[in-house]
Design an enzyme around this catalytic site. Structure first.
Site, short mmCIF file in Angstrom:
data_model
loop_
_atom_site.label_atom_id
_atom_site.label_comp_id
_atom_site.label_asym_id
_atom_site.label_seq_id
_atom_site.Cartn_x
_atom_site.Cartn_y
_atom_site.Cartn_z
N GLU A 111 0.88 -1.15 0.00
CA GLU A 111 0.00 0.00 0.00
C GLU A 111 0.92 1.20 0.00
O GLU A 111 1.71 1.40 0.91
CB GLU A 111 -0.87 -0.04 1.25
CG GLU A 111 -1.94 1.03 1.26
CD GLU A 111 -2.26 1.43 2.67
OE1 GLU A 111 -2.52 0.56 3.52
OE2 GLU A 111 -2.21 2.65 2.93
N CYS B 125 -3.04 7.41 5.21
CA CYS B 125 -3.02 7.02 3.78
C CYS B 125 -4.25 7.56 3.07
O CYS B 125 -4.25 7.72 1.86
CB CYS B 125 -3.05 5.51 3.62
SG CYS B 125 -2.21 4.61 4.90
#
Lengths: 526, 526
Positions: free
Chosen positions: A265, A302
């Site tokens: 990620e 994120c």
């Protein structure tokens, strides 16, 4: 429990001999506490050998044993008590309430995976019974289940020192799948990592599992993480971090004689689309929600809303004024590491120096190493002309792009790279515009949020914390929620097996009481 | 229907201008029939543009419409009639009965995916309902479904000109998932490809779907296939063929600005383990089954038993004698192409020239371009010492490795690369040995067969036609059976969506009647 700076290799605590490093106090930038010894290649080799040895036994541990193990890890983490929170506060600069919440999330995440393991649905058990009388050829008896992929290397994230780190989602889902795990601790919170690692090591022992199920390696040098991904005994990798860091591991994994999947990620700017009628109705409210989401945890998420797309009209002007006012009140905040702070500053300076970018607002000034939130604006033309404006600035900075109309906004959206989340603010009368954007939103993101922001990431069954590249390296997966277990499984078929040799999940009498697919139809037939 | 050698680009038939080539008669090696025009980069670009245009509409076509489309393709293939079989016989050298069977398999494979689409289970619909009263924070409404990944490039296999080619498993599963497909036809059976391609093109029109759902490109030159994988509008690749060919496409896919998954089925020698008591009881029967499996279709199966592992005892001697006798009776057979025949000959010559390899038997000599089956033997020591003995010889050749005991056999098995299948022949009294080998068999293969051979590949729900690298490039997947659809899907979450904006699969009243996961529990709640 004193923090010693030792590696955890199976059941052993070992002093790493490959260079010492210290935890850094996020508020002062100064080292503190015991030194951490970096892992040598021999330490790495030992951890991999133990993981490989443990694999066949651990992956066939009973569902109940594995579920209990995950719950035991959670209990052991809670049992560390306030030492964990205080250490983590010092290492990360994150406030107590946030870290207590993150601890609760980490424990409930382990509990979710325990429930996933107990249900056994992840085994995807299937039986196509034999048809001995079929013509022209009889049909064989074919049964399928998913098995664990093998030992997994996990690279913890800096920004969630508990929930995406040593006992975070990657570790929990890999252990749930039946994979031994070797964690490369993030050097931004080594003491936190050691405490949590000890909780897992203890759980392995409490539950009588093979010691190789878990190891924890420290390193402050290049090489050990790379060697871990290259080791032939490692069969998959979980990573949360920078795009360059993720891409480096992917390159190593692809160059192996036997390539392996890397679930990285990496990078997302999480575009927020504000449709005209929503802005006309409630620009103020949306602006306050936006600034709250943007500045949460110093913007170190994120899913932080780094890009705002809207039609350049009165509603957007009202939104900008309200956001400026709200942002100007936001106190400066300590970032996770001096390095992250420096990167954030550089990102802000790049935007401030940009000829086509206007700075709308800046948060309250703070102490040394404390970052101020920042809000910028530009035109769609300028945004389309300069690829650097698409780069993630990790922290509480966002860029508003003023578009001529919804079509221009749509084209801009279509030009973006893959994202973890997109948000769309809409009013009932924006429905037609939203419907037109939806296919593009689906192509671009793993999660689409209506009238809210993506910074809250529920740990549930319907969560997708993933998305097209570079949000993640594997768009077919999620790293949060029960679906994350699928990353660490592979299917195996058993043809014409005698009952006694079949794994229990596939025995005819269904001793595990699983929901299975018989000739394609789901049910719980025995 | 005359074969014209034209490309199928959307609804158009286009003469490719990038070099002509001809179909080759497999029996004579001579070109015949109309010339095929190779696709230019402009043809490729047009096919990709149409696929991308079709994508959003096609992926949201109703489940019923998509299922009916797959069934229409099957009907249109049957409607071609004997012309398809005769053309295919000429191009591949495969006998009529085999190709009629393969056509039936291709049609039933399309029907299986139609049923998969109708059930909607592949959508993996999930709902985690909102909990507005949850503390400390309310829970949002989160829903998830899988959507099609995007336009898919399919590279047909030479050895299954129907079932793994233009309308084969990759195409059927990608279309079922909602992905437009661009097929690069295999130059070994271009006329067959054109006929089947026309059947699909007609089905697109019959069903009123966007023309870009399907295109078919011919090429005999390097470059077009590579450019197809590199095109940003292509989002996944299906490939069945050689290891070098697959690795080349994977490299291109990984080097894209946005890497994409390549599902390459490449290389497998499908080890067969003959346990001592099974051999003691029925060496003759096993030998005859083995030779029948080895020589089926001139050995041109991905699941061909290319390696036999057994303990060097009386039972193995009896097996070898019986296999020699059976193999010596096997007529020579035409291979798919002169190139494949030449590779097979080279592989056989390499084994015959090897100092540590003994040739046990050879099949009956045939005409020019007809291959003779061959059986070889060696020792475990020689096999471990020379990696070249592990290389697949595509065709009806197999190597028996004589092992000192079951432990030596187990070590050898553990040293092998990933496989599509492994077979284990056992008797009740071999149970303990089999149980000991099972974890290694699971690590090595996608399908484990007891007392039978892997050459029959059922198209069902429990089939895994996959396995660890290099059997396939993605060990988490299967290219045959209903599970194959999963390769072309990715999950998307919808947070706090108004009902009207939700895809129908996720609406509260469950208008599609799907089995959905509500808070993690499967059911058909409305």
């Amino acid at each position: 429990m004193p923090i010693t700076g030792q590696l955890l290799i199976g059941r052993a605590r070992v002093r790493g001999q490959h260079g010492d490093f210290h935890a850094i106090d996020a508020r002062t930038g100064e080292p503190f506490g015991a030194a951490f010894g970096g892992a040598t290649m021999a330490d790495l080799d030992r951890a991999c050998a133990l993981a490989d040895e443990a694999f066949d036994a651990y992956r066939e541990s009973t569902l109940e044993a594995r579920a209990a193990f995950l719950e035991t890890i959670g209990r052991n983490i809670v049992a560390i008590g306030d030492e964990l929170i205080e250490r983590c506060m010092a290492e990360t600069g994150l406030p107590r309430a946030r870290l207590e919440g993150e601890r609760a999330r980490t424990v409930s995440q382990l509990a979710l995976f325990a429930s996933v393991v107990r249900s056994g649905d992840f085994l995807d058990a299937r039986i196509d019974p034999a048809q001995p009388d079929r013509r022209p050829q009889p049909r064989v008896d074919l049964r399928m289940r998913s098995i664990a992929i093998g030992p997994v290397a996990v690279f913890g994230a800096s920004n969630f020192p508990l929930a995406f780190s040593v006992a975070g989602g990657d570790t929990a889902s890999a252990l749930a799948a039946g994979c031994p795990v070797i964690v490369k601790a993030h050097s931004a919170h080594p003491g936190t990592s050691e405490l949590v690692g000890l909780a897992i090591q203890q759980a392995v022992q409490d539950c009588g599992l093979p010691e190789g199920v878990f190891s924890l390696l420290f390193t402050s040098r290049r090489g050990i993480g790379q060697a871990l991904v290259a080791d032939p005994r490692i069969r998959a990798v979980g990573f949360t971090g920078s795009r360059s860091g993720g891409m480096e591991l992917i390159k190593i994994a692809n160059a192996r004689p036997e390539p392996i999947p890397v679930y990285a990620e990496m990078s997302s700017i999480n575009p927020v689309i504000l449709l005209p009628d929503a802005l006309a109705q409630r620009a103020d409210v949306i602006a306050r929600q936006f600034v709250a989401s943007l500045t949460l945890g110093a913007g170190q998420f994120c899913t932080n809303p780094g890009l705002v797309l809207a039609v350049d009209d009165h509603g957007l002007h009202a939104f900008e004024r309200a956001a400026e006012a709200a942002l100007a009140q936001v106190p400066a905040a300590t970032m996770l590491t001096p390095g992250i702070y420096a990167s954030y500053l550089a990102g802000i300076e790049r935007l401030e120096a940009h000829g086509d970018v206007e700075r709308l607002a800046k948060g309250v000034a703070g102490e040394r190493l404390q970052a101020r939130a920042a809000l910028f604006a530009t035109s769609a033309e300028a945004f389309m002309a300069d690829p650097s404006l698409r780069e993630e600035v990790f922290g509480a900075a966002s860029l508003i792009v003023r578009c001529r109309d919804v079509d221009a906004l749509h084209r801009l959206l279509g030009s973006l790279e893959g994202q973890l989340t997109t948000t769309i603010y809409l009013d009932a009368s924006d429905g037609e515009a939203a419907r037109g954007l939806l296919p593009t939103l689906e192509r671009k993101a793993g999660r689409i949020v209506v009238n809210g922001f993506g910074t809250g990431v529920e740990v549930g069954h319907a969560m997708v914390h993933g998305g097209p590249f570079p949000a993640t390296s594997d768009t077919r997966t999620t790293s949060v929620g029960s679906g994350a277990i699928g990353r660490f499984l592979r299917p195996v078929s058993y043809q014409d097996f005698p009952e006694l040799l079949l794994p229990s999940a596939l025995r005819t009498e269904n001793p595990l009481g699983l929901t299975r697919r018989i000739d394609g139809v789901l049910g719980r037939q025995g």
